[in-house]
Design a protein around this motif. Structure first.
Motif, short mmCIF file in Angstrom:
data_model
loop_
_atom_site.label_atom_id
_atom_site.label_comp_id
_atom_site.label_asym_id
_atom_site.label_seq_id
_atom_site.Cartn_x
_atom_site.Cartn_y
_atom_site.Cartn_z
N PHE A 96 42.39 31.51 41.57
CA PHE A 96 42.69 30.17 42.08
C PHE A 96 41.48 29.29 41.78
CE2 PHE A 96 45.48 32.94 44.41
CZ PHE A 96 46.65 32.21 44.50
N LYS A 97 41.55 28.58 40.68
CA LYS A 97 40.43 27.75 40.21
C LYS A 97 41.00 26.69 39.29
CE LYS A 97 36.21 30.38 39.25
NZ LYS A 97 35.47 30.97 38.13
N LYS B 183 37.42 25.39 34.83
CA LYS B 183 36.31 26.17 35.38
C LYS B 183 36.44 27.66 35.13
CE LYS B 183 34.50 23.11 38.83
NZ LYS B 183 34.31 22.81 40.24
N PHE C 298 36.12 31.18 33.56
CA PHE C 298 35.27 31.85 32.59
C PHE C 298 36.16 32.44 31.49
CE2 PHE C 298 32.62 32.66 36.55
CZ PHE C 298 31.72 31.65 36.26
N GLU C 299 35.54 32.73 30.35
CA GLU C 299 36.31 33.31 29.25
C GLU C 299 37.02 34.59 29.69
OE1 GLU C 299 34.00 33.88 25.73
OE2 GLU C 299 35.62 34.90 24.68
N ARG C 300 36.30 35.39 30.49
CA ARG C 300 36.88 36.64 30.98
C ARG C 300 38.14 36.38 31.82
NH1 ARG C 300 32.73 37.58 33.84
NH2 ARG C 300 33.54 36.74 35.76
N TYR D 271 43.94 25.85 49.37
CA TYR D 271 43.53 24.98 48.28
C TYR D 271 44.24 23.63 48.32
CZ TYR D 271 41.29 29.06 46.41
OH TYR D 271 40.48 30.14 46.26
#
Lengths: 187, 253
Positions: B101-102, B106, B108-110, B202
């Motif tokens: 949940f972002k 934001k 990351f590649e992972r 959120y």
């Protein structure tokens, strides 16, 4: 700033209640050293539900993101978790500093998915207390120092009635990381 | 519902939430169920076992499969387990999902890779591996989408994968036509599942949504059952929105 009006016992009690309701476990099995994953059966969605219950109980904002994510947010991708999803040396150093060396079996090279299993109830409760301990001396609204709590959980200003203003969990982790970096120059 | 009794359904991610409601509904109408869950260490296994007991009380057969759909070998083993345990496959219900949940920028590649591996590649692995079984019995594939496929939801990168999968549903409906496999999707509105408990953190306004706009998991399951039944034989390549009308109105007072 340690004006906290909520006792450690109350925090532990509410955390136990949240765990019982979310994970359908018996209250008797919850010990400070219980692993969320291995002993209590928690999964990632459960953690967020547990956070939500504590937020409602105490009027706080728990951290949305775990320490490892904050490290990478501040110092760049790859600083805490390598390309294969394994913990770096520096991540282990910071986890040990944050949890006072209380995480058994933690070492560089373990899979990041193994980390939640290593987290236990005690340090989690301390995280809640850390937030509650950020109660400022004075109400930001009316500058009164008359914080009150009728139920021992939710705190409000005795003068203007405003709810207690705590620092949120993510900001606390960021502040801690900034401090550690300044002191120890890890990155 | 007529036409479902005696069929075999594989429902990915069915230990909780919408997947569980679909398992309950299809078992109630007489289907045998393959329940799958990903995490062998957490509470999913216990939840899946409890569901299995409940299903078997309906005199339906049920098997439990631990599977991570983002891994092709795990998907192969899952389909093999259905074939070995229940003998055939009529309905592949693609319900499993996993995402951080972002805000999308934001990630990351992972995290981006995991997002795509589970929610896009994983579902396609399931389709690919299930085709040999499905084509034997005019099988049906039903994907569980959400309104995030077409509307902004804060901190919900999963929406972009749902959109991609709705396109896959349209594509596969045509390309699998000659194999007599139909492919459709059900797009749920606001459903009070475990994910919802997370999501309300959120999105402050979510708790204020009137109850009559909140969809029950059983209401999603009803539409999935309809799409499994012969009553839906005129429908192919469609995504059916089940949101109590939430997405029909731009502004609500």
């Amino acid at each position: 700033m340690k004006n906290n009006l909520v006792s450690e016992a109350t925090v532990l009690n509410e955390l136990k209640k949240a765990l019982v309701e979310t994970l359908q476990v018996d209250e008797g099995v919850i010990k400070p050293e219980s692993s969320f994953t291995d002993d209590l059966g928690a999964e990632s969605l459960d953690f967020l539900d547990i956070n939500y219950r504590l937020e409602q109980a105490f009027g706080i904002k728990m951290a949305r993101h775990f320490l490892l994510e904050h490290i990478e947010e501040m110092f760049g991708e790859g600083t805490a978790i390598d390309d294969e999803g394994r913990l770096t040396e520096k991540a282990v150093t910071l986890l040990n500093l944050r949890y006072g060396g209380n995480i058994p079996k933690i070492e560089a090279g373990i899979d990041m998915d193994e980390v939640p299993a290593m987290l236990t109830v005690g340090p989690f409760a301390k995280g809640v207390l850390d937030i509650l301990n950020t109660l400022p001396d004075q109400c930001p609204q009316c500058s009164s120092s008359d914080w009150k709590s009728e139920d021992g959980m939710k705190v409000s200003c005795g003068s203007c009635g405003e709810s207690a203003a705590y620092t949120n969990g993510d900001d606390l982790i960021v502040a801690w990381l900034t401090n550690v970096q300044q002191e120890k120059n890890i990155f | 519902m007529d036409g479902i009794s005696g069929k075999v359904a594989l429902i990915t991610g069915s230990s909780r939430g919408i997947g569980k409601a679909i398992a309950q509904k299809l078992a109630h109408t007489g289907a045998d169920i393959a329940i799958t869950y990903r995490n062998d260490r957490g509470s999913s296994r216990a939840k899946a076992e409890a569901l299995q007991v409940e299903i078997e009380r309906n005199n339906c057969r049920s098997i439990l499969i631990q599977s991570d759909i983002s891994k092709k070998d795990s998907v192969k083993a899952m389909i093999q387990a259905v074939s070995d345990g229940l003998g055939k496959l009529d309905y592949l219900i693609l319900n499993a999902a996993k995402a951080p949940f972002k805000p999308i920028e934001k990630l990351f590649e992972r995290e981006l890779k995991q997002l795509v591996e589970t929610n896009y590649l994983g579902n396609i692995f399931c389709i690919q591996q299930a085709i040999p079984l499905l084509e034997k019995n005019h099988g049906k594939i039903i994907f569980l989408s959400s309104l995030g496929s077409r509307f902004f939801n804060p901190s919900y990168p999963l929406g972009s994968m749902k959109a991609a999968m709705e396109a896959v549903v349209r594509d596969c409906a045509e390309s699998l036509r000659e194999k007599n496999i139909s492919v459709n999707a059900v797009c749920g509105g606001i459903v009070k599942t475990d994910s919802f408990k997370v999501y309300r953190q959120y999105w402050d306004h979510l708790e204020k949504l009137p109850d009559d706009l909140v969809v029950e998991t059983s209401e999603i399951a009803d539409v999935v059952a309809f799409l499994c039944s012969p009553l839906s034989k005129g429908i192919n390549g469609q995504t059916i929105i089940v949101d109590k009308g939430l997405s029909s109105t731009l502004i609500r007072q």
